[in-house]
Design a protein around this motif. Sequence first.
Motif, mmCIF file in Angstrom:
data_model
loop_
_atom_site.group_PDB
_atom_site.id
_atom_site.type_symbol
_atom_site.label_atom_id
_atom_site.label_comp_id
_atom_site.label_asym_id
_atom_site.label_seq_id
_atom_site.Cartn_x
_atom_site.Cartn_y
_atom_site.Cartn_z
ATOM 1 N N UNK A 41 10.337 -7.705 13.852
ATOM 2 C CA UNK A 41 10.668 -6.676 13.228
ATOM 3 C C UNK A 41 11.934 -6.627 12.318
ATOM 4 N N UNK A 42 11.755 -6.179 11.353
ATOM 5 C CA UNK A 42 13.090 -5.831 10.415
ATOM 6 C C UNK A 42 13.387 -4.293 10.499
ATOM 7 N N UNK A 43 12.710 -3.643 11.324
ATOM 8 C CA UNK A 43 13.136 -2.241 11.444
ATOM 9 C C UNK A 43 11.857 -1.388 11.421
ATOM 10 N N UNK A 44 11.976 -0.235 11.683
ATOM 11 C CA UNK A 44 10.825 0.952 11.604
ATOM 12 C C UNK A 44 11.220 1.832 10.612
ATOM 13 N N UNK A 45 10.272 2.276 9.717
ATOM 14 C CA UNK A 45 10.531 3.216 8.873
ATOM 15 C C UNK A 45 9.346 4.169 8.666
ATOM 16 N N UNK A 46 9.599 5.234 7.917
ATOM 17 C CA UNK A 46 8.738 6.121 7.427
ATOM 18 C C UNK A 46 8.107 5.630 6.057
ATOM 19 N N UNK A 47 6.663 6.065 6.008
ATOM 20 C CA UNK A 47 5.955 5.502 4.900
ATOM 21 C C UNK A 47 5.356 6.534 4.176
ATOM 22 N N UNK B 117 0.711 -1.331 -0.046
ATOM 23 C CA UNK B 117 -0.012 -0.059 -0.021
ATOM 24 C C UNK B 117 0.844 1.460 -0.038
ATOM 25 N N UNK B 118 1.945 1.295 0.795
ATOM 26 C CA UNK B 118 2.895 2.612 0.676
ATOM 27 C C UNK B 118 4.277 1.962 0.605
ATOM 28 N N UNK B 119 5.183 3.267 0.452
ATOM 29 C CA UNK B 119 6.412 2.843 0.267
ATOM 30 C C UNK B 119 7.409 3.180 1.295
ATOM 31 N N UNK B 120 8.172 2.345 1.808
ATOM 32 C CA UNK B 120 8.949 2.510 3.234
ATOM 33 C C UNK B 120 10.367 3.227 2.908
ATOM 34 N N UNK B 121 10.597 4.242 3.742
ATOM 35 C CA UNK B 121 12.023 4.843 3.643
ATOM 36 C C UNK B 121 13.064 3.905 4.325
ATOM 37 N N UNK B 122 14.152 4.212 4.330
ATOM 38 C CA UNK B 122 15.269 3.608 5.155
ATOM 39 C C UNK B 122 14.740 3.229 6.528
ATOM 40 N N UNK B 123 15.161 2.162 7.020
ATOM 41 C CA UNK B 123 14.768 1.845 8.375
ATOM 42 C C UNK B 123 15.415 2.742 9.361
ATOM 43 N N UNK B 124 14.656 3.483 10.062
ATOM 44 C CA UNK B 124 15.367 4.371 11.400
ATOM 45 C C UNK B 124 15.631 3.620 12.547
ATOM 46 N N UNK B 125 15.081 2.341 12.704
ATOM 47 C CA UNK B 125 15.597 1.600 13.664
ATOM 48 C C UNK B 125 16.030 0.284 13.480
ATOM 49 N N UNK B 126 16.991 -0.534 13.921
ATOM 50 C CA UNK B 126 17.471 -1.692 13.276
ATOM 51 C C UNK B 126 16.430 -2.754 13.841
ATOM 52 N N UNK B 127 16.497 -3.927 13.309
ATOM 53 C CA UNK B 127 15.512 -5.116 13.798
ATOM 54 C C UNK B 127 15.617 -5.136 15.267
#
Length: 240
Positions: free
Chosen positions: A193-199, A98-108
């Motif tokens: 989690x593989x990490x958290x990112x912006x959407x 549904x969305x495009x994610x940014x680079x993860x800004x937290x690691x897994x």
Amino acid sequence: MKKLILTAAALAFTSGAALAQDVVRLGTEGAYPPYNYIDDNGEVAGFERALGDELCTRAELTCEWVTNDWDSIIPNLLSGNYDAIIAGMSITEERAQKVDFSENYTPPSYSSYAATSEDVDLETGVIAAQTSTIQSQYVVDTGATLLEFPSFEDSLAAMLSGEADAVFADKDTIVPVVEEGTAIFVGEDVPLSVGIGMAFRKSDPELRETFDAAIVSMKEDGTLNEMIREYLGEDSPVFE
């Protein structure tokens, strides 16, 4: 970790490409401490507030914050109520449709269970989790009884009141509860989690690239790791 190389010139280029709009609106929940919450002054605060403000500074963007309930946070991005989500959102294949994610800004990182007693059966008990999260899906997959709530605070309250046997969430959100002495960790940490990112909307690749460049610059100069330790705790995973 393979070194990420992105020059200052590339950062400036992507920033300029995204400046077709005067203000970038950042959508967050405002109810998921320490990632994001509303402080005593009614302002968005927490790790993602500090991170988002720094990213906008590096990208030379004017940004404003918008709060939205978690269960409709993606639909309201897609409908144009804000331009990006920065709200403790784990990167998943389902959401990436549904969305495009940014680079993860937290690691897994890990998810954890908390309860008021060690005598909890996590396999057959009643587990509270926030709706539409990787944790709620995991509870279903384990065969335990899931109680879903619109916010982490509601799922935590269900556990504390005895409505649920345990609560399951990102470990970073559980740590402050345990440190306060209102609950204890139970069971094993679970790597989900593989990490958290912006959407971002799939129609806004230039804006995503602008924030990607800013995130990479924070990884490279160590600022992001410093921010993770400050807001999420010394034991929270950082980038190598």
